[in-house]
Write an enzyme that holds these catalytic residues in place. Structure first.
Site, mmCIF file in Angstrom:
data_model
loop_
_atom_site.group_PDB
_atom_site.id
_atom_site.type_symbol
_atom_site.label_atom_id
_atom_site.label_comp_id
_atom_site.label_asym_id
_atom_site.label_seq_id
_atom_site.Cartn_x
_atom_site.Cartn_y
_atom_site.Cartn_z
ATOM 1 N N SER A 76 0.820 -1.204 0.000
ATOM 2 C CA SER A 76 0.000 0.000 0.000
ATOM 3 C C SER A 76 0.860 1.263 0.000
ATOM 4 O O SER A 76 1.697 1.442 -0.861
ATOM 5 C CB SER A 76 -0.957 -0.040 1.195
ATOM 6 O OG SER A 76 -1.922 0.965 1.105
ATOM 7 N N ASP A 119 -10.097 -3.897 -6.039
ATOM 8 C CA ASP A 119 -9.597 -3.076 -4.937
ATOM 9 C C ASP A 119 -10.165 -1.662 -5.065
ATOM 10 O O ASP A 119 -9.897 -0.960 -6.035
ATOM 11 C CB ASP A 119 -8.073 -3.048 -4.982
ATOM 12 C CG ASP A 119 -7.459 -2.432 -3.747
ATOM 13 O OD1 ASP A 119 -8.137 -1.634 -3.076
ATOM 14 O OD2 ASP A 119 -6.296 -2.759 -3.449
ATOM 15 N N HIS A 142 -8.683 -4.356 -1.210
ATOM 16 C CA HIS A 142 -7.456 -3.925 -0.546
ATOM 17 C C HIS A 142 -7.208 -4.647 0.770
ATOM 18 O O HIS A 142 -6.085 -4.653 1.267
ATOM 19 C CB HIS A 142 -7.521 -2.419 -0.289
ATOM 20 C CG HIS A 142 -6.185 -1.810 -0.038
ATOM 21 N ND1 HIS A 142 -5.241 -1.653 -1.023
ATOM 22 C CD2 HIS A 142 -5.618 -1.340 1.090
ATOM 23 C CE1 HIS A 142 -4.160 -1.101 -0.516
ATOM 24 N NE2 HIS A 142 -4.364 -0.894 0.761
#
EC number: 3.4.21.-
Length: 727
Positions: A559, A645, A690
């Site tokens: 991330s 995501d 995610h």
């Protein structure tokens, strides 16, 4: 095990949407959105039921890491020009992956949401919400309350459970691994339980009981990944559902938290640096809420309650680190707050738990874990230094006022139970088989001097009997954003790597939260380059102290950690041989200039506002990975992205990959014949989001990539993977 006693600090500060699960599951200091902040979790063997055949959700303890958020459509697969072809015969990695994916799911340990209320335990069994008598919770004698398949979702799992005070109702939030959208179902408990109601897109939710003994459910509604509305609802003969509060500032979000004694429901209105809390009387929920303190920019505070007093964890005053303050519940304003307990400098408050006669603080200081037990009757403080191998806490449910249970873990050691007993004033550890990893590995706490002289902590693991560490492969971990600690929960594949001779190094750079709020402040906005300098210093220090060498050094990030990883690849690619990135944030500038994206306004405190501030724009241009790609040699890069995501800019990942390949091709032309181009792989996983769990397929693919890039023999590592991943 989970119940309405929740992770106090994590439920609030770390529920910030960028964590990857705003108002849904969580990752902790900043953990997984599986409500790891919102609920307390225990490892439980999952039993498949005959009623349903859908595979259960496998989740990871500390997965909730801050993240960018987007929706992405019309994604085109990327041509992998530089990807090395797989051998025609199935190699060891493929055999392991195939075996893992075909193994019956019930052989694996599952993180299962559980709530203990009254004499029952509520949890998910297969694809059903069930309950059983507390003493029978570990056998198959349970009552089915709701079949998740009634919602007609693909592979649904229970994200959070809340039981009404008198056990007339139970509310459960249900999600799928392909989406962050959730459905909250309300089940009326009786001889034949029935679904009374359901609400879409619920984030946090709590029960209270009014003066007429009626159950009232408060919940937040999530729209476009943002939670701004609070509703309250009743059921049965007096059904009602009304909006109770709306936050109008788009840079803030709303989260609900019930104090541990259930006396107050708190409405927490927060952004990255500022908070405001309102109290709802748990005995009179229809009365207007009471404001504790109006929001003041830069002031964070979180509230617990005991014996008509509010305990407030806040950064107000000097130093601007967290301190514990106290005031009477009927005089909650800031001018009435009295200092109760202060932390040492460079101390991170990980969690707080309130008991009848004690307050327990879970802390990190000098990269080591501590528990401080404060006696509320005499203000005594007992500080316990925890074992040096421990790198992370896993909070446990606790309704027993006499004991404080928790677990300790590290990246290479599975969780171990501990209990602090107030009467004895001692910490007791789980007895039984000692993990052999304690004798076969070492954990070191080191420091690297950054460019400006700041000392940056590192945690390093390697085999005890390793000889000539300079010739061993090294895997660097970095994050450095949102004030979140680098994730250091147990990962079986990390243990396998250490067993196979790898060195693991966790670099706690500025921008993260390991040394407190100032450590974060020194690595955000126009100080982001401090984190990059820290990472570079850590790697050079490790090499200088005899840990590996550049040709055997790899880097991994997730991330927002992709910002520092990508920046390092641009400015110092010679330090690395290979990099693995998962759902990485790589295009800071274009992302932060697009205010139509759902969370851009909430991210301004972390990255700055390039749309209106030229200083911020020019500063971001200096480190943004996408903006600084240039024709040069790069390390090999493996990127994992997820098709569904919602929180990471998938189009940005695709653009980054294509631009990187173009730069490498241009460099190859300039270099001439014989140039060995790095391998650039973009692996777009179908489904997922995610906060999806780590799959065996992804794990084996990433490890395969690292071994191939370093030219290492992978035979033994996959035999060990089979052992640790249980097949």
């Amino acid at each position: 095990m989970q119940q309405k006693t929740k992770l106090f600090l994590q439920a609030l500060k770390y529920s910030i949407p960028h964590l990857g699960k705003c108002m849904q599951k969580q990752h902790l200091n900043h953990y997984n959105f599986a409500d790891h902040y919102y609920n307390r979790i225990k490892l439980k063997k999952y039993h498949l039921t005959k009623c349903l055949q859908n595979k259960p959700k496998i989740s990871e303890l500390a997965r909730n890491i801050p993240s960018r958020s987007f929706s992405c459509k019309d994604l085109q697969p990327v041509k992998q020009e530089n990807e090395k072809p797989l051998p025609e015969n199935m190699d060891a990695f493929e055999k392991v992956r195939t075996k893992l994916e075909t193994q019956p799911q019930e052989e694996y340990e599952i993180i299962n949401v559980e709530v203990k209320h009254g004499g029952f335990v509520y949890y998910q069994e297969g694809c059903c919400l069930v309950r059983s008598k507390d003493e029978e919770a570990d056998n198959d004698n349970y009552e089915v309350l709701f079949n998740l398949e009634e919602l007609k979702l693909d592979q649904p799992f229970i994200d959070c459970i809340r039981v009404a005070p008198d056990e007339k109702y139970v509310a459960a939030k249900i999600r799928t691994e392909d989406s962050e959208a959730s459905t909250c179902v309300i089940i009326k408990l009786s001889d034949q339980p029935v679904m009374e109601a359901s609400f879409p897109n619920v984030s946090s939710f709590e029960w209270v009981k009014d003066e007429e003994d009626e159950d009232v459910l408060f919940y937040t509604f999530q729209r476009n990944l943002r939670c701004h509305d609070v509703y309250r609802a009743t059921f049965g003969d007096n059904k009602r559902n009304e909006r109770f509060y709306t936050e109008k500032d788009p840079s803030y979000f709303v989260f609900l938290y019930l104090t541990k004694d259930s006396r107050f429901l708190t409405i927490n209105i927060m952004n990255k640096t500022t908070s405001e809390v309102w109290l709802i009387d748990g005995l009179s929920p229809w009365d207007p809420p009471v404001l504790i303190q109006k929001r003041i920019h830069g002031v964070l505070y979180y509230v617990e309650h005991r014996d008509d007093e509010l305990y407030i964890l806040t950064n107000v005053g000097e130093p601007t680190e967290f301190k514990l303050m106290r005031t009477a519940a009927d005089t909650p304003a800031i001018m009435n707050w009295d200092l109760f307990f202060t932390m040492k400098r460079n101390t991170k408050v990980i969690d707080l738990d309130m008991f009848k006669d004690h307050c327990v603080l879970f802390l990190k200081h000098s990269n080591l874990l501590y528990v401080n037990v404060i006696g509320l009757a005499d203000d005594s403080v007992r500080s316990l230094k925890l074992p040096p191998w421990a790198c992370g806490f896993i909070m446990d449910t606790n309704s027993d006022p006499k004991n404080c249970p928790f677990q300790l873990c590290s990246p290479i050691r599975s969780p171990k139970y501990y209990t602090y007993k107030f009467a004895e004033g001692k910490l007791f550890e789980e007895t039984g088989h000692e993990d052999p990893i304690t004798k076969t590995s070492r954990v070191l706490r080191l420091e690297a001097k950054s460019k400006d002289g700041k000392l940056v902590p590192m945690t390093v693991f390697h085999k005890t009997d390793s000889e000539d560490l300079q010739k061993k492969p090294l895997l660097i971990h970095v994050y450095g954003a949102y004030g979140m600690d680098l994730k250091m929960n147990f990962r079986p594949e990390r243990r396998v790597l250490v067993d196979d001779g790898w060195i693991l190094a966790y670099c706690h750079v500025r921008g993260g939260g390991e040394l407190g709020l100032q450590w974060h402040a020194d690595g955000r906005l126009t100080k982001k380059l401090n984190g990059l300098a820290d990472l570079e210093a850590c790697i050079k220090t490790l090499h200088g102290q005899g840990f590996s060498q550049p040709s055997l050094t790899t880097l991994t990030a997730f991330s927002a950690g992709g910002v520092l990883a990508g920046a390092l690849c641009n400015c110092n690619p010679e330090l690395l041989r290979a990099v693995t990135l998962e759902a990485p944030f790589l295009d800071v500038l274009n992302t932060m200039m697009d205010t139509t994206l759902p969370l851009t306004l909430e991210e301004l405190e972390e990255w700055g506002n390039p749309s209106s501030d030229e200083k911020h724009k020019n500063y971001i241009k200096r480190y943004c990975p996408y903006q600084n790609i240039k024709p040069q040699h790069y390390p090999s890069v493996h990127i994992t992205a997820y098709e569904n995501d919602e929180r990471v800019p998938l189009k940005g990942i695709v653009s980054y990959t294509e631009k990187l390949k173009e730069a490498i091709s241009e460099h190859a032309k300039d270099t001439g014949e014989g140039y060995q181009a790095p391998n650039i792989i973009l692996d777009i996983q179908p489904g997922g989001n995610h906060v999806i769990e780590d799959s065996h397929k992804k794990i084996t693919a990433q490890i395969k990539f690292l071994y191939e890039e370093l030219g290492l023999d992978s035979t033994s590592v996959f035999e060990d993977l089979k052992k640790y991943l249980k097949f």
